[in-house]
Scaffold this motif. Sequence first.
Motif, PDB file in Angstrom:
ATOM      1  N   UNK A 277     -34.610  20.471   2.326  1.00 55.67           N
ATOM      2  CA  UNK A 277     -36.007  20.268   1.969  1.00 55.67           C
ATOM      3  C   UNK A 277     -36.683  21.611   1.692  1.00 55.67           C
ATOM      4  N   UNK A 278     -36.476  22.582   2.568  1.00 57.64           N
ATOM      5  CA  UNK A 278     -37.079  23.900   2.404  1.00 57.64           C
ATOM      6  C   UNK A 278     -36.609  24.584   1.121  1.00 57.64           C
ATOM      7  N   UNK A 279     -35.305  24.499   0.841  1.00 60.37           N
ATOM      8  CA  UNK A 279     -34.762  25.117  -0.372  1.00 60.37           C
ATOM      9  C   UNK A 279     -35.389  24.498  -1.614  1.00 60.37           C
ATOM     10  N   UNK A 280     -35.471  23.187  -1.650  1.00 53.05           N
ATOM     11  CA  UNK A 280     -36.067  22.511  -2.798  1.00 53.05           C
ATOM     12  C   UNK A 280     -37.547  22.848  -2.916  1.00 53.05           C
ATOM     13  N   UNK A 281     -38.206  22.942  -1.800  1.00 53.19           N
ATOM     14  CA  UNK A 281     -39.640  23.270  -1.792  1.00 53.19           C
ATOM     15  C   UNK A 281     -39.869  24.680  -2.329  1.00 53.19           C
ATOM     16  N   UNK A 282     -39.031  25.621  -1.935  1.00 50.79           N
ATOM     17  CA  UNK A 282     -39.159  26.992  -2.415  1.00 50.79           C
ATOM     18  C   UNK A 282     -38.906  27.077  -3.924  1.00 50.79           C
ATOM     19  N   UNK A 283     -37.962  26.313  -4.424  1.00 47.80           N
ATOM     20  CA  UNK A 283     -37.670  26.317  -5.863  1.00 47.80           C
ATOM     21  C   UNK A 283     -38.848  25.786  -6.655  1.00 47.80           C
ATOM     22  N   UNK A 284     -39.503  24.784  -6.137  1.00 44.51           N
ATOM     23  CA  UNK A 284     -40.660  24.195  -6.828  1.00 44.51           C
ATOM     24  C   UNK A 284     -41.824  25.187  -6.833  1.00 44.51           C
ATOM     25  N   UNK A 285     -41.974  25.940  -5.767  1.00 43.93           N
ATOM     26  CA  UNK A 285     -43.081  26.885  -5.657  1.00 43.93           C
ATOM     27  C   UNK A 285     -42.960  28.054  -6.629  1.00 43.93           C
ATOM     28  N   UNK A 286     -41.752  28.355  -7.101  1.00 44.71           N
ATOM     29  CA  UNK A 286     -41.538  29.501  -8.008  1.00 44.71           C
ATOM     30  C   UNK A 286     -42.040  29.240  -9.395  1.00 44.71           C
TER      31      UNK A 286
END
Length: 64
Positions: A55-64
Motif C-alpha cells: 500500500x505504501x509503495x503504491x501510495x508513494x508512486x501516485x504522489x510522484x
Amino acid sequence: MNLKMMSLIILSLSACSHQQMYDAVQQGQQVECQKLQGEQYQQCMEKFAKSYQQYQQEREQVKK
C-alpha cells in the motif's frame, strides 16, 4: 463494513500507528468477506489482502 463499525475502529485506534490502523481496517474488511461464498469470497479477500508495505509503495508512486 458499516459506518458504525468503521467509526468504532477509527476512534479506538486513534493512538495507533498508520500501519496498525491499516491492518485493523483490512482485518475488518476480511471479516465482512467471510459472509460471502465462492467466487465473491475469493474476490473480496484478494481485494483486501494487500500488505501495508505494498500500500505504501503504491501510495508513494501516485504522489510522484
